[in-house]
Design an enzyme around this catalytic site. Structure first.
Site, PDB file in Angstrom:
ATOM      1  N   ARG A 108       0.823  -1.230  -0.172  1.00 29.87           N
ATOM      2  CA  ARG A 108       0.114   0.068  -0.059  1.00 29.87           C
ATOM      3  C   ARG A 108       0.846   1.207   0.057  1.00 29.87           C
ATOM      4  O   ARG A 108       0.310   2.167   0.410  1.00 29.87           O
ATOM      5  CB  ARG A 108      -0.937   0.034   1.232  1.00 29.87           C
ATOM      6  N   LYS A 130       3.193  11.292 -12.435  1.00 31.95           N
ATOM      7  CA  LYS A 130       2.243  10.406 -13.145  1.00 31.95           C
ATOM      8  C   LYS A 130       3.271   9.188 -13.068  1.00 31.95           C
ATOM      9  O   LYS A 130       4.167   9.112 -13.613  1.00 31.95           O
ATOM     10  CB  LYS A 130       1.918  10.748 -14.328  1.00 31.95           C
ATOM     11  N   GLU A 172      10.627  17.506 -26.444  1.00 32.32           N
ATOM     12  CA  GLU A 172       9.921  17.998 -25.101  1.00 32.32           C
ATOM     13  C   GLU A 172      10.400  19.310 -24.742  1.00 32.32           C
ATOM     14  O   GLU A 172       9.633  20.224 -24.157  1.00 32.32           O
ATOM     15  CB  GLU A 172      10.173  17.065 -23.912  1.00 32.32           C
ATOM     16  N   LYS A 214       8.116  22.533 -16.469  1.00 32.39           N
ATOM     17  CA  LYS A 214       7.229  21.088 -15.961  1.00 32.39           C
ATOM     18  C   LYS A 214       6.727  21.446 -14.627  1.00 32.39           C
ATOM     19  O   LYS A 214       5.616  20.952 -14.340  1.00 32.39           O
ATOM     20  CB  LYS A 214       7.960  19.910 -16.374  1.00 32.39           C
ATOM     21  N   GLU A 224      -4.580  17.665 -13.626  1.00 32.05           N
ATOM     22  CA  GLU A 224      -4.732  17.935 -14.857  1.00 32.05           C
ATOM     23  C   GLU A 224      -6.135  18.442 -15.069  1.00 32.05           C
ATOM     24  O   GLU A 224      -6.931  18.021 -16.192  1.00 32.05           O
ATOM     25  CB  GLU A 224      -4.389  16.668 -15.932  1.00 32.05           C
ATOM     26  N   ARG A 228      -2.322  21.883 -16.978  1.00 26.28           N
ATOM     27  CA  ARG A 228      -1.237  20.992 -17.385  1.00 26.28           C
ATOM     28  C   ARG A 228      -1.631  20.414 -18.629  1.00 26.28           C
ATOM     29  O   ARG A 228      -0.778  19.624 -19.300  1.00 26.28           O
ATOM     30  CB  ARG A 228      -1.623  19.661 -16.111  1.00 26.28           C
ATOM     31  N   ASN A 232       0.194  18.512 -23.321  1.00 25.64           N
ATOM     32  CA  ASN A 232      -0.245  17.741 -24.099  1.00 25.64           C
ATOM     33  C   ASN A 232       0.114  18.201 -25.538  1.00 25.64           C
ATOM     34  O   ASN A 232      -0.080  17.629 -26.676  1.00 25.64           O
ATOM     35  CB  ASN A 232      -1.562  17.258 -24.202  1.00 25.64           C
ATOM     36  N   HIS A 235       0.872  16.053 -28.493  1.00 29.39           N
ATOM     37  CA  HIS A 235       0.753  14.861 -28.228  1.00 29.39           C
ATOM     38  C   HIS A 235      -0.606  14.116 -28.483  1.00 29.39           C
ATOM     39  O   HIS A 235      -0.588  12.904 -28.432  1.00 29.39           O
ATOM     40  CB  HIS A 235       0.437  14.716 -26.556  1.00 29.39           C
ATOM     41  N   HIS A 239       0.371  10.874 -29.902  1.00 30.93           N
ATOM     42  CA  HIS A 239       0.282   9.559 -29.242  1.00 30.93           C
ATOM     43  C   HIS A 239      -0.433   8.483 -30.310  1.00 30.93           C
ATOM     44  O   HIS A 239      -0.051   7.361 -30.621  1.00 30.93           O
ATOM     45  CB  HIS A 239      -0.564   9.705 -28.212  1.00 30.93           C
ATOM     46  N   HIS A 249       9.022   8.604 -29.502  1.00 31.68           N
ATOM     47  CA  HIS A 249       8.147   9.507 -28.834  1.00 31.68           C
ATOM     48  C   HIS A 249       8.474  11.070 -29.736  1.00 31.68           C
ATOM     49  O   HIS A 249       7.522  11.504 -29.800  1.00 31.68           O
ATOM     50  CB  HIS A 249       8.250   9.388 -27.584  1.00 31.68           C
TER      51      HIS A 249
END
Lengths: 343, 343
Positions: A108, A130, A172, A214, A224, A228, A232, A235, A239, A249
């Site tokens: 946990r 994330k 990025e 960032k 988000e 935030r 993207n 992206h 993606h 990427h």
């Protein structure tokens, strides 16, 4: 260097910028810590791992899945790792995503930190909490948001980074400049990749500046709901095409940024697309690649888990100023068709 | 009944005590909600599930594992469930543990709530935000702590609960009385299981009182650094023997409580063990079972992930007053041998 502390909600993260791997000994209790890395990083930096209990995984996004998580957890149990231990992910985004997720669910939740070994990891993947794994074709379908206790930067780890991964990271960095930092955009325009690889001071400054961009965006919007989303940029389309064409990427989001620039011109009066495309090109990134728009749109819909209604597409008002643009999927498709070079 | 709101750290949980299943329609958006239950509950209460999108799992602790998690996640993806959805676990502790865990990791976390269908679920398992799965013989090895958005109690769901599960639930109720509530201890002493099964008002009061005992303990110590440990009364030995002898959870912790009472007498001057043992007996629970102490101690050590050093054993000062007692594993073993009836 002393740590700088940043808070995300009620979590505090200590950043050790431009520091040394050996500092890890001062941050964690060595005999109550397990390092997680991949074969590439381990083999390139064996001496650094000496004396550390290390789990070495196979490299690559293909292993960012539940099976790897299960295998690591069994190893942690066998080692008798308990709630007082710390896990440290030493690697790129795949390793830090995995390590953060495993540490968040093992017993946990136990303490964890990261030593990013790629430009992408340093300026992006390791920041923001994330973490998680892919499920088949669905990227990051499973995971949670939980901040690491620390981020330790040792830029000497970049020695082993392949050229392709440098380019990925700079995609990025250019994204950050495009959505948030006009001054950075100008700085990048007068240099190139070779300059930053040679000039350690400039690189260290660049990494710290981008990690802070960032960090600030995430601090203001950890879950988000607003700002935030700007991260993207490039992206949404990126993606979708990354898997179809087996692109890296960085290349995928570079193409996504170029076409988002086209959309920005059409929809919100953006006038600097040539500068952005030139900058991407300058750092070895692809831009106007021919695509199968129908196929890309299908994946985009699946990725967004929507078949109708609105999505948020990130556009540029100018270089250094990203905006969130709400558009219906119905209107988006013909617009994408009008700007993307059809395969 | 209007909801009562309890806060755990920065999470708020709405409790709907002694309410109706149909209230669920007012708490969640029906067409953006997925219910998770097991075959037993589903078959016993089919009419309640009408109109709800429901995933029905095989019943039992044996399915509280990662494979079930993976299967449910694939089903959620196939249904197009997105971040705006709510998952509702309708079942006993296995279902609520699974549902809370799946909702916590699916797309990095979506909203969830519980409708507990067992006494144990109502007074214990659904409360406190611990969720997760077992890994082989290791119980709850993987999981996270995250609070549900709501708990909805419909005591009519208990109609289908087998006798054995009533007894399981009352083991935790007696535990609450023993560690925290002398008045409840007295109330339980003058009644029996048949009384509460017949008397709906008394049952509703008992369930709410016990849910509140657990809630208050957790509120004061969400991450189990202090008072929450008291809830482990009977569980240290109980967990160890539950698997060895294939006991129900209630029977296992009842035996654990009886022997913890013996230890309490030896170590901290507890003088009411006869009353506790009589109460356990009165509710159909086993107490002084013969055990293989060496084997039980081996599992206890593994369960605590320790081979040396101190552990916290929960003892009673008197009925209604549990305490945390720190003891070395080295000293604990002969003490257990001196009180446990050897097989």
């Amino acid at each position: 260097m002393p740590a700088k502390t940043f808070t995300f909600g009620k979590s505090s993260v200590n950043y050790y910028f431009n520091d040394k791997f050996a500092t890890l000994k001062k941050i964690v209790v060595p005999n109550n810590t397990v390092l997680i890395t991949d074969e590439n990083v381990y083999e390139a930096h064996q001496s650094k791992f000496k004396g550390w209990d290390t789990i070495v995984l196979k490299p690559g996004e293909a292993y960012k899945n539940q099976q790897t998580v299960d295998e690591v957890i069994v190893q942690l149990i066998q080692r008798g790792v308990d709630r007082s231990a710390t896990l440290v992910g030493v690697g790129g985004g795949v390793i830090t995503d995995l390590t953060g997720y495993i540490a968040s669910i093992y017993m946990r939740g136990i303490r964890f930190g990261f030593v990013p070994t790629s430009v992408l990891g340093l300026v992006d993947a390791s920041i923001g909490g994330k973490n998680g794994v892919d499920l088949g074709v669905y990227k990051n379908m499973v995971g949670i948001i939980r901040q690491p206790a620390f981020l330790l930067h040792d830029l000497s780890l970049l020695i082993s980074l392949p050229e392709k991964e440098w380019v990925n990271g700079f995609a990025e960095i250019i994204k950050h400049a495009a959505i948030k930092d006009a001054e950075l955009f100008k700085e990048l325009s007068v240099h190139d990749l070779a300059y930053y690889r040679k000039n350690k001071t400039a690189l260290a400054k660049l990494i710290e500046r981008n990690a802070l961009i960032k960090t600030k965006v995430v601090q203001n919007d950890e879950f988000e709901k607003g700002d935030r989303k700007l991260l993207n940029f490039g992206h949404t389309l990126g993606h979708a095409i990354e898997n179809i064409y087996d692109l890296s990427h960085g290349q995928a989001i570079s193409i996504g940024m170029a076409y988002a620039a086209e959309l920005s011109e059409k929809l919100v009066g953006y006038k600097e697309k040539e500068k952005l495309v030139a900058l991407l090109d300058q750092y070895g990134l692809t831009t106007y690649t021919k695509l199968d728009v129908d196929q890309a749109f299908e994946i985009l819909i699946k990725d967004k888990k929507k078949t109708a209604g609105d999505i948020h597409y990130i556009l540029l008002k100018k270089n250094g100023k990203g905006i969130t643009y709400q558009i219906s999927l119905k209107k988006l498709k013909p617009l994408l068709k009008s700007v993307i070079h059809q395969l």
